[in-house]
Structures are given as structure tokens and as C-alpha cells.
Motif scaffolding. Structure first.
Motif, short mmCIF file in Angstrom:
data_model
loop_
_atom_site.label_atom_id
_atom_site.label_comp_id
_atom_site.label_asym_id
_atom_site.label_seq_id
_atom_site.Cartn_x
_atom_site.Cartn_y
_atom_site.Cartn_z
N ILE A 230 59.20 -30.08 26.56
CA ILE A 230 57.63 -30.04 27.49
C ILE A 230 56.49 -28.44 26.80
CG2 ILE A 230 55.48 -30.66 27.70
CD1 ILE A 230 56.43 -33.26 28.46
N GLY A 231 57.26 -28.42 28.09
CA GLY A 231 57.02 -26.41 28.59
C GLY A 231 57.00 -25.69 27.56
N LEU A 232 58.10 -25.55 26.33
CA LEU A 232 58.50 -25.19 25.13
C LEU A 232 57.76 -25.15 24.36
CD1 LEU A 232 60.28 -22.84 24.16
CD2 LEU A 232 61.98 -24.66 23.98
N THR A 233 57.10 -26.13 23.56
CA THR A 233 56.48 -27.02 23.36
C THR A 233 55.03 -25.57 22.84
OG1 THR A 233 55.74 -29.12 23.75
CG2 THR A 233 57.50 -29.06 21.92
N ALA B 251 54.25 -31.65 21.81
CA ALA B 251 53.49 -31.80 23.15
C ALA B 251 53.18 -32.54 23.55
CB ALA B 251 52.96 -30.15 23.42
N GLY B 252 52.49 -33.33 22.65
CA GLY B 252 51.97 -34.24 23.15
C GLY B 252 52.89 -35.81 22.66
N ILE B 253 53.38 -35.73 21.79
CA ILE B 253 53.94 -37.04 21.79
C ILE B 253 55.32 -36.95 22.98
CG2 ILE B 253 56.36 -37.68 20.26
CD1 ILE B 253 54.66 -36.26 18.03
N LEU B 254 56.19 -35.68 23.64
CA LEU B 254 57.02 -35.53 23.85
C LEU B 254 56.55 -36.43 25.91
CD1 LEU B 254 58.77 -31.85 23.51
CD2 LEU B 254 59.51 -34.74 23.03
N LYS B 255 54.88 -35.89 26.08
CA LYS B 255 54.16 -36.26 26.93
C LYS B 255 53.93 -37.68 27.04
CE LYS B 255 50.94 -32.71 28.90
NZ LYS B 255 50.08 -32.85 29.14
N GLU B 256 54.21 -38.25 26.21
CA GLU B 256 53.82 -39.89 25.82
C GLU B 256 55.22 -40.52 26.23
OE1 GLU B 256 51.30 -42.29 25.60
OE2 GLU B 256 50.00 -40.86 26.02
#
Length: 173
Positions: A63-66, A75-80
């Protein structure tokens, strides 16, 4: 505290102790195997939880990398996905704690192991008297405070210094 994560040889030894205490062999085996199964289930839940935590940590790095790569949608998809993993970790953690509580409660029902010198038996009459004291303990008139003061415990000072349930010692004690 009773050791609950028994190895195979220890399980056999515990079964032997339980049968010496008069427990039916099948009941002893069931008790030992239930303890083993609870321990195994707890370890599996902890292992799965730790794997999910590792996955969450890896996901946080991604997420930090995105965000650094200016990919907010990814990043939003990874956060979910991270929220799902966090919920799974919480569930597995609760499961592990519940199993641990059940395991410890069950372990407390297991009778103490007998010393090798204790004769096997099912009732009190099977016991053998090893020694008997000459002291008649029913005639003692001193309570623990009197005995402590006579031995050099400074109970009043301890209460003033550290609060109740503490003792201060003086002299050779």
C-alpha cells in the motif's frame, strides 16, 4: 501449573498416573487426547493468525509503495483487502484465546500426578500412613500475625511502606 502441551511419552505417563489414581483406562485416554486436541487446535489457530498478520504486514508495504507510485485506486483495493485480513486476524485471535481458556480450564480438572512411592488405589483406605506428628494442631492459639511478629516480620511497617499483602523482614529472616 500443569503442563498442557504434552509430548507422546508424557501423554503415556499421564495416562498411567490417571489409571493408578483409579480412573478407567478409556476415560484416562479420552482425557489425555482431549488435552492434546485442544493444544493442537490452539496451535493451529495461532499459526493461521500469525500467517495472516504476516500477510497484512506485506500488504501494508505494498500500500505504501502504491501511494509512492501515485496509484490511489490500487491502494484503495489493497486497503479493502487489508481490512478483510484484519478482521480474519481478530477472529483467529479470539478463537485462539477461547481455545486456550478451554484448555486451561480442562487441565485444571486433571488430578495431580502421584509420586512413585504412593500406592495405587481408588479410595482413602488404600493409602498408607508414612508418619504421624506428635503435635496437636487444634490447641494452637497464635494466629499468623502473632507468629509473624515473633519471627521478625514487621507487618505494620510493611503495610505503611508497600500496602496490604506485603511483609517487611528484619534480622536473619
Amino acid at each position: 501449573m500443569f503442563k498442557t502441551n504434552l509430548l507422546s511419552g508424557e501423554r503415556n505417563q499421564l495416562m498411567a498416573y490417571l489409571t493408578r489414581r483409579g480412573m478407567d483406562e478409556h476415560a484416562a485416554r479420552d482425557m489425555v487426547y482431549k488435552l492434546r486436541d485442544l493444544d493442537k487446535a490452539r496451535k493451529e489457530a495461532i499459526n493461521e493468525r500469525d500467517q495472516q498478520k504476516a500477510l497484512a504486514n506485506q500488504l501494508n508495504k505494498e500500500i505504501g509503495l502504491t501511494y509512492r507510485n501515485k496509484e490511489p485506486i490500487k491502494a484503495g483495493i489493497l486497503k479493502e483487502r487489508g481490512k478483510q485480513i484484519k478482521a480474519t486476524v481478530a477472529t483467529l485471535d479470539a478463537t485462539a484465546k477461547q481455545i486456550e481458556a478451554e484448555r486451561l480450564t480442562f487441565a485444571l480438572t486433571i488430578p495431580n500426578m502421584l509420586h512413585d512411592d504412593v500406592p495405587a488405589g481408588k479410595t482413602e483406605t488404600d493409602n498408607e500412613e508414612v508418619f504421624k506428628t506428635d503435635h496437636d494442631l487444634t490447641t494452637l492459639t497464635a494466629d499468623h500475625v502473632d507468629i509473624g511478629n515473633a519471627a521478625g516480620f514487621r507487618l505494620e511497617d510493611a503495610v505503611n511502606i508497600a500496602g496490604t499483602r506485603f511483609a517487611a523482614y528484619e534480622g536473619d529472616i
